[in-house]
Design a protein around this motif. Structure first.
Motif, short mmCIF file in Angstrom:
data_model
loop_
_atom_site.label_atom_id
_atom_site.label_comp_id
_atom_site.label_asym_id
_atom_site.label_seq_id
_atom_site.Cartn_x
_atom_site.Cartn_y
_atom_site.Cartn_z
N PHE A 131 0.82 -1.21 0.00
CA PHE A 131 0.00 0.00 0.00
C PHE A 131 0.86 1.26 0.00
N ALA A 132 0.39 2.28 -0.70
CA ALA A 132 1.05 3.59 -0.69
C ALA A 132 -0.03 4.67 -0.56
N PHE A 133 0.38 5.86 -0.21
CA PHE A 133 -0.44 7.07 -0.08
C PHE A 133 -1.21 7.17 1.24
N GLY A 134 -1.21 6.13 2.07
CA GLY A 134 -1.96 6.20 3.31
C GLY A 134 -1.89 4.89 4.07
N LEU A 135 -2.55 4.88 5.23
CA LEU A 135 -2.58 3.66 6.06
C LEU A 135 -3.91 2.95 5.84
N ILE A 136 -3.92 1.65 5.97
CA ILE A 136 -5.20 0.95 5.99
C ILE A 136 -5.72 0.94 7.43
N ASN A 137 -7.02 0.69 7.60
CA ASN A 137 -7.57 0.72 8.96
C ASN A 137 -7.51 -0.67 9.61
N PRO A 138 -7.75 -0.74 10.94
CA PRO A 138 -7.59 -2.03 11.63
C PRO A 138 -8.48 -3.14 11.05
N ALA A 139 -9.70 -2.80 10.63
CA ALA A 139 -10.59 -3.83 10.07
C ALA A 139 -9.99 -4.39 8.78
N GLN A 140 -9.45 -3.50 7.97
CA GLN A 140 -8.83 -3.94 6.70
C GLN A 140 -7.61 -4.82 6.99
N LEU A 141 -6.83 -4.42 7.99
CA LEU A 141 -5.65 -5.23 8.34
C LEU A 141 -6.10 -6.63 8.77
N ARG A 142 -7.16 -6.68 9.57
CA ARG A 142 -7.66 -7.99 10.03
C ARG A 142 -8.10 -8.86 8.85
N GLU A 143 -8.78 -8.21 7.90
CA GLU A 143 -9.25 -8.97 6.72
C GLU A 143 -8.07 -9.60 5.98
N LEU A 144 -6.98 -8.85 5.86
CA LEU A 144 -5.80 -9.36 5.15
C LEU A 144 -5.16 -10.48 5.98
N GLN A 145 -5.08 -10.25 7.29
CA GLN A 145 -4.46 -11.28 8.14
C GLN A 145 -5.25 -12.58 8.10
N GLN A 146 -6.59 -12.45 8.09
CA GLN A 146 -7.42 -13.67 8.04
C GLN A 146 -7.12 -14.49 6.80
N ARG A 147 -6.73 -13.81 5.73
CA ARG A 147 -6.43 -14.52 4.48
C ARG A 147 -4.95 -14.82 4.33
N ASP A 148 -4.19 -14.56 5.39
CA ASP A 148 -2.75 -14.81 5.39
C ASP A 148 -2.03 -14.02 4.29
N ILE A 149 -2.52 -12.80 4.07
CA ILE A 149 -1.87 -11.91 3.09
C ILE A 149 -0.89 -11.01 3.85
N TYR A 150 0.36 -11.03 3.41
CA TYR A 150 1.44 -10.27 4.05
C TYR A 150 1.31 -8.80 3.64
N VAL A 151 1.43 -7.89 4.61
CA VAL A 151 1.16 -6.47 4.33
C VAL A 151 2.45 -5.63 4.32
N ILE A 152 2.68 -4.94 3.21
CA ILE A 152 3.81 -4.01 3.12
C ILE A 152 3.25 -2.59 3.01
N GLY A 153 3.68 -1.72 3.93
CA GLY A 153 3.25 -0.32 3.89
C GLY A 153 4.38 0.57 3.42
N THR A 154 4.07 1.52 2.56
CA THR A 154 5.11 2.43 2.03
C THR A 154 5.25 3.66 2.93
N ALA A 155 6.51 4.00 3.24
CA ALA A 155 6.79 5.17 4.08
C ALA A 155 7.87 6.01 3.43
N THR A 156 7.75 7.34 3.56
CA THR A 156 8.80 8.21 3.02
C THR A 156 9.52 8.97 4.13
N THR A 157 9.11 8.75 5.38
CA THR A 157 9.79 9.34 6.53
C THR A 157 9.77 8.29 7.66
N VAL A 158 10.59 8.54 8.68
CA VAL A 158 10.59 7.64 9.84
C VAL A 158 9.23 7.68 10.53
#
Ligand SMILES: Cc1cc2nc3c(=O)[nH]c(=O)nc-3n(C[C@H](O)[C@H](O)[C@H](O)COP(=O)(O)O)c2cc1C
Length: 360
Positions: A131-158
């Motif tokens: 994902f880029a341009f923003g964060l996903i929300n906790p419900a979306q994260l849970r949905e991905l985790q339930q499907r065993d999908i690994y999540v990569i978030g894009t960051a341009t600062t610490v």
């Protein structure tokens, strides 16, 4: 390159072909994944049905892990219609002046709905969601985790990297200022988040370690060969993500004129551009960028992106690279046009060679 990141995902190499919306078709993604890296389908501009179709095409070409990349955006956008009208006038005049036989039109939507794209991603169930341009929300994260999908978030600062780690991402991809394409920045003004990879990477690795986060950090921006991959590893990266390096592969759908321009790009011709999409992106300073009508300056993403789409399509069809959004990183001049599987093998060969040369 022994990497827990690669082992966790079943990759042979800790090498990611960046999601490149509009330029990372299934053939490229599958070629990289089949060669032992992680191919990524840049799906930021795709409607849900197209995401499902392209994911099916990747799967039909091989059964290796691959990623789908999305832009995190609101579902709906308001546009200032008088600014839109002014921008259309200017764009139409520009296209007429340049002899392109198309004009702007009002799209039915400014961009696909993120929530629907996200649902399609979940249904396609790739090994990785990026994902880029923003964060996903906790419900979306849970949905991905339930499907065993690994999540990569894009960051341009610490700060953005910490935010992704706190949101539960499995890995953070730090995008240095060198990087081609849109800036992933979401907590700052783009110009305040132009941090070179040699600064951003070790700062992020230290910050996440200090917060006892086990989150691996992936390096992106200006990496074009195996030496760059080793340098990123020395600075703490768990993997390297390369975009521009893959643009000249025959499997890549970038316009031929853009592919031809890349090997000749000087770093000082690569600049930050808002005029194509309304969002800061790195690409070649060409005729469009020089002649960019002032009326385009104020329009936000994705409104401007939708308005310039006919111009970009026509420019690609007419072989007019000078009017095209020729995204590329600062090190574009180091591209090596060759099939993706060969490029992956070459990168890993160079990486191993560089590593041997560094050994005491
Ligand atoms: C043509 C192009 C399109 C891109 N599109 C996306 C995208 O859709 N999603 C994304 O997360 N990053 C995108 N990026 C940025 C890459 O993820 C990555 O940060 C960048 O390519 C790294 O720098 P490099 O191009 O110097 O290798 C794009 C980059 C390019 C060159």
């Amino acid at each position: 390159m022994s990497s827990p990141f690669a082992s966790r995902l079943g990759l042979e190499h800790p090498l990611i072909q960046a999601p490149m919306s509009g330029s990372s078709p299934p053939a490229l993604v599958a070629a990289v994944s089949n060669a032992g890296g992680l191919g990524s389908l840049g799906a930021g501009y795709l409607e849900p049905q197209a995401i499902l179709e392209q994911a099916a095409q990747v799967r039909a070409l091989g059964d290796r892990p691959y990623a789908i990349g999305l832009f995190v955006l609101p579902d709906e956008f308001d546009a200032d219609m008088s600014a839109v009208a002014k921008a259309r006038e200017q764009l139409d005049a520009l296209m007429a002046r340049e002899g392109l036989d198309v004009r702007t039109s009002l799209p039915t939507r400014w961009a696909p709905r993120f929530s629907e794209q996200f649902a399609a991603l979940c249904e396609a169930r790739p090994a990785v969601a990026s994902f880029a341009f923003g964060l996903i929300n906790p419900a979306q994260l849970r949905e991905l985790q339930q499907r065993d999908i690994y999540v990569i978030g894009t960051a341009t600062t610490v700060t953005e990297a910490r935010a992704w780690a706190a949101a539960g991402a499995d890995a953070v991809c730090v995008q240095g200022a060198e990087a081609g394409g849109h800036r992933g920045t979401f907590l700052h003004e783009a110009e305040d988040a132009m941090i070179g990879l040699f600064a951003l990477l070790p700062l992020t690795v230290r910050a996440l370690a200090e917060s006892s986060s086990e989150v691996p950090v992936i390096a992106a921006g200006g990496i074009m060969d195996g030496r760059g991959m080793l340098a990123a590893e020395v600075l703490g990266a768990a993997a390297s993500q390369l975009g521009t390096a893959f643009l000249t592969c025959p499997e890549c759908s970038a316009a031929e004129t853009w592919k031809r321009d890349l090997p000749h790009v000087e770093a000082d011709q690569v600049t930050t551009i808002r005029g194509f999409s309304g969002r800061a992106a790195r690409g070649l300073r060409n005729r469009f960028v020089e002649a960019m009508p002032e009326a385009l300056e104020g329009l936000p993403y994705p409104v401007l992106n939708a308005l310039t789409a006919p111009l970009r399509r026509a420019a690609a069809a007419a072989g007019r690279g000078d009017l095209l959004s020729e995204w590329c990183g600062q090190a574009a001049g180091l591209v090596r046009p060759q099939p993706a599987a060969e490029l992956v093998a070459r990168l890993m060969h160079e990486y191993r060679l560089a590593r041997r040369l560094q050994a005491p």
